[in-house]
Design an enzyme around this catalytic site. Structure first.
Site, PDB file in Angstrom:
ATOM      1  N   SER A 196       0.839  -1.198   0.000  1.00  0.00           N
ATOM      2  CA  SER A 196       0.000   0.000   0.000  1.00  0.00           C
ATOM      3  C   SER A 196       0.878   1.254   0.000  1.00  0.00           C
ATOM      4  CB  SER A 196      -0.924  -0.074   1.227  1.00  0.00           C
ATOM      5  OG  SER A 196      -1.877   0.938   1.230  1.00  0.00           O
ATOM      6  N   ASP A 259      -8.523  -4.580  -6.501  1.00  0.00           N
ATOM      7  CA  ASP A 259      -8.102  -3.556  -5.542  1.00  0.00           C
ATOM      8  C   ASP A 259      -7.962  -2.217  -6.265  1.00  0.00           C
ATOM      9  OD1 ASP A 259      -6.954  -2.161  -3.437  1.00  0.00           O
ATOM     10  OD2 ASP A 259      -4.991  -3.136  -3.617  1.00  0.00           O
ATOM     11  N   HIS A 315      -7.764  -5.235  -0.620  1.00  0.00           N
ATOM     12  CA  HIS A 315      -6.472  -4.562  -0.464  1.00  0.00           C
ATOM     13  C   HIS A 315      -5.577  -5.260   0.560  1.00  0.00           C
ATOM     14  CE1 HIS A 315      -3.748  -1.191  -0.731  1.00  0.00           C
ATOM     15  NE2 HIS A 315      -3.907  -0.874   0.527  1.00  0.00           N
TER      16      HIS A 315
END
Lengths: 407, 407
Positions: A196, A259, A315
């Site tokens: 991320s 995602d 995610h």
């Protein structure tokens, strides 16, 4: 899918996951925003044994930047730090692992945001030249998203933990480790990992290490720098991507096609639009490009995962590691190669099918870390020592010419 | 507030609280709805040492009744029981405590519903004569709420844990203990405690023990029966209250004036309406009356508690125990008498002021009870043995004439 690549990917993914598992998210803890474990017991505290690596440095960033949703702060008046958040670590392979790998591996693992995706809304979607931030890039057209570069370069002289920028911390420690090990004639590699937002920092720091010339040993030998990125956003523009490649950096990006985070920033102008359109957008400050090779996974192929509309599940890093274990090439049947425990998926989300009977969000401390004191009262456990920066940090920085303002 | 009364109230309140703390609420656990601890290690597992008492019996109820929101069930196919829920325990004072109290104390503690108040909506608000449920009451006008009496008297012959009704379990064990200890010439007392729905069961079972004549020792001496009730609803009609008093039962009801549960059922017709109106309503099936003496607390007097609109906070048992510790008479200043830890309030709610820095809902198991097996996989801990009923249970029941259907 090569079995060695799979196990490598999962291993580095687990190094990134360790950042989440070790982070103190509790707003009622006065250590909120720090790493819950002592550096020397990092992997052991996470039940990873030694992991074959030794953590040599903890990384901190300051919250005085434009990504407010990334930072986690205590609600109380007493806190370990008003300004800092723990943001990752640097580790180096031990002798046994080094013998196995055939190289002394330096790992840099960056923490992202586990489930809260609000930080994406904070992205300014605004590109800034890296050269203006002290990274010695000869090309002023190499630009990265301004929030990422802020996070990487900002510091606060009033704070014990973030008086050096994340950039300074990484470069000083990488320099020290590369020097130490190449001096002994060892082959050294640098592997940067993150999930991320942590993936953005991984890309940026790997690039910086090469651009600053720290990927060279005392013997003049080139040190390989590789990035393993998980569900990472775009970091910079097309010129950043080209420069990244010119410097010989390698990046593998693991994504889940469902995602949304890897689709930002640069939703309009990115590596997918036709060449001539991209050329048109090049001058604009919102034309982004992914770097490296993408490995696209699809969570709908796993029979362990349930149908959900929750984007934080798509995610989730543990979900990606589970998908990696079951991936056998595009279009191939999903089955677990290493029998990696699917229960891990639900550590911090609700993604496994109910009949598997793994509680959602099961990773938690007993009594939220409260313990009973001698007088019978319930109190927060005191920490012995908070790891900050080594005393010789400034020495290493000045040797690099990085001891000045705005580095 | 008499210090001895305060400490007694808190002690029995903690016995009721233990029912919550020991209950397995996790729908992903196959032991969901059971007591998490072995009977012999009950208090020790809760960090209460021996508590000065020994648990002799676990109480179960069947879910085949009209209070669906009270029961907690696993989501999975494997379960310790399809029908039963653990609903409390019976304990008896050890020799040291008996010497201190001057009597052998039998405690019956009933579990209620910790925070979920939905069960209140299930109350039928319909009164039923206790005599029709096998309680040998000479007056057919003595009536209690039908949901409570169902919970108390229903059973399921197909279930190992609820083949006897809660009523049968309590009466058989009380008889056994009273007989055993009065035979040895000891003075015996029976103290029944419960919170919320558990308070209704406490009132009903205490009344039943007296009505059935089990409050008499082998020597013919009367055994004192006392109820300590916490945030309990009304249980029966005006005749139930009168009969309760005629039988010499004593009840102290601790309530928080802001809690709505003690106001149900019988919101319209209750002990507060003028005598002549109550007389009018007497024939109606929804005219209720509280029994015993009320101790009214007010959570707004505690400087530790924050302003909230959450009714489950007002109803919380730990909050009541905190208020008891600070109560010094109506209109008196609130200060903690025993310095009972205020942190306990937030065990299962979010009621303490933020600056006290006690995490809300802090009581939790490490990793929701998941442990790592020898092969590295995360699994639910297996239980050694589930406590059900003693082998001589039927013998005791037949001696009481309670071995027949519908007891």
């Amino acid at each position: 899918m090569d079995p060695l690549l799979r196990s490598e990917l999962i291993r580095y993914g687990e190094f990134a996951q360790a950042c989440y598992d070790a982070f103190d998210y509790d707003p009622f803890s006065r250590y909120c925003g720090s790493c819950r474990y002592n550096r020397r017991k990092f992997f052991a505290s996470l039940g990873m044994g030694t992991a074959g690596y030794e953590v040599t440095h903890y990384l901190y960033a300051t919250s005085n930047i434009n990504l407010p949703n990334f930072f986690t702060k205590t609600r109380g008046p007493k806190t370990w730090s008003q300004k800092a958040n723990w943001i990752g670590y640097i580790a180096v392979s031990d002798d046994a692992t080094t013998a196995l790998l055939g190289r002394r591996d330096i790992v840099i693992a960056w923490r992202g945001t586990a489930t809260r995706l609000e930080w994406v809304a904070d992205l300014m979607d605004f590109l800034r030249p890296v050269a203006s931030e002290g990274i010695p890039c000869p090309d002023p057209e190499v630009k990265v998203e301004s929030g990422f570069v802020d996070l990487y370069t900002d510091k606060d002289p009033t704070c014990r933990f973030c008086k050096y920028s994340a950039r300074q911390q990484v470069l000083a420690e990488v320099r020290r480790l590369v020097e130490q090990h190449t001096k002994m004639g060892e082959t050294v590699s640098i592997t940067v990992t993150g999930h991320s937002l942590g993936s953005a920092l991984a890309m940026l720091s790997a690039y910086d290490i090469a651009e600053t010339g720290l990927d060279v040993g005392v013997d003049g030998e080139k040190v390989a720098v590789t990035v393993f990125s998980f569900s990472g956003p775009r970091v910079g523009n097309g010129r950043f991507k080209e420069r990244f490649e010119e410097l010989g950096l390698k990046a593998l990006r693991v994504v889940n096609v469902h995602d949304t985070v890897p689709k930002v920033p640069g939703v309009l102008f990115n590596e997918h639009v036709p060449e001539f359109v991209r050329k048109l957008g090049e001058g604009l400050p919102w034309s982004y490009s992914h770097v490296g090779v993408e490995l696209a996974l699809d969570h709908k192929r796993s029979p362990f995962l349930k149908v959900t509309g929750d984007p934080s599940c798509f995610h989730n890093l543990e979900a990606h590691l589970h998908l990696l274990d079951g991936y056998h090439g595009s279009g191939q049947r999903f089955y677990l190669a290493s029998k990696r425990d699917p229960a891990l998926v639900n550590k911090a989300c609700d993604f496994l099918k109910d009949h598997l009977m793994v509680p959602p969000f099961w990773r938690q401390d007993e009594n939220k870390g409260m313990i009973r004191a001698h007088d019978g009262r319930w109190v927060q456990r005191e920490r012995q020592k908070m790891d900050d920066h080594p005393p010789d940090m400034h020495h290493h920085l000045s040797r690099l010419g990085l001891d000045k303002r705005h580095q």
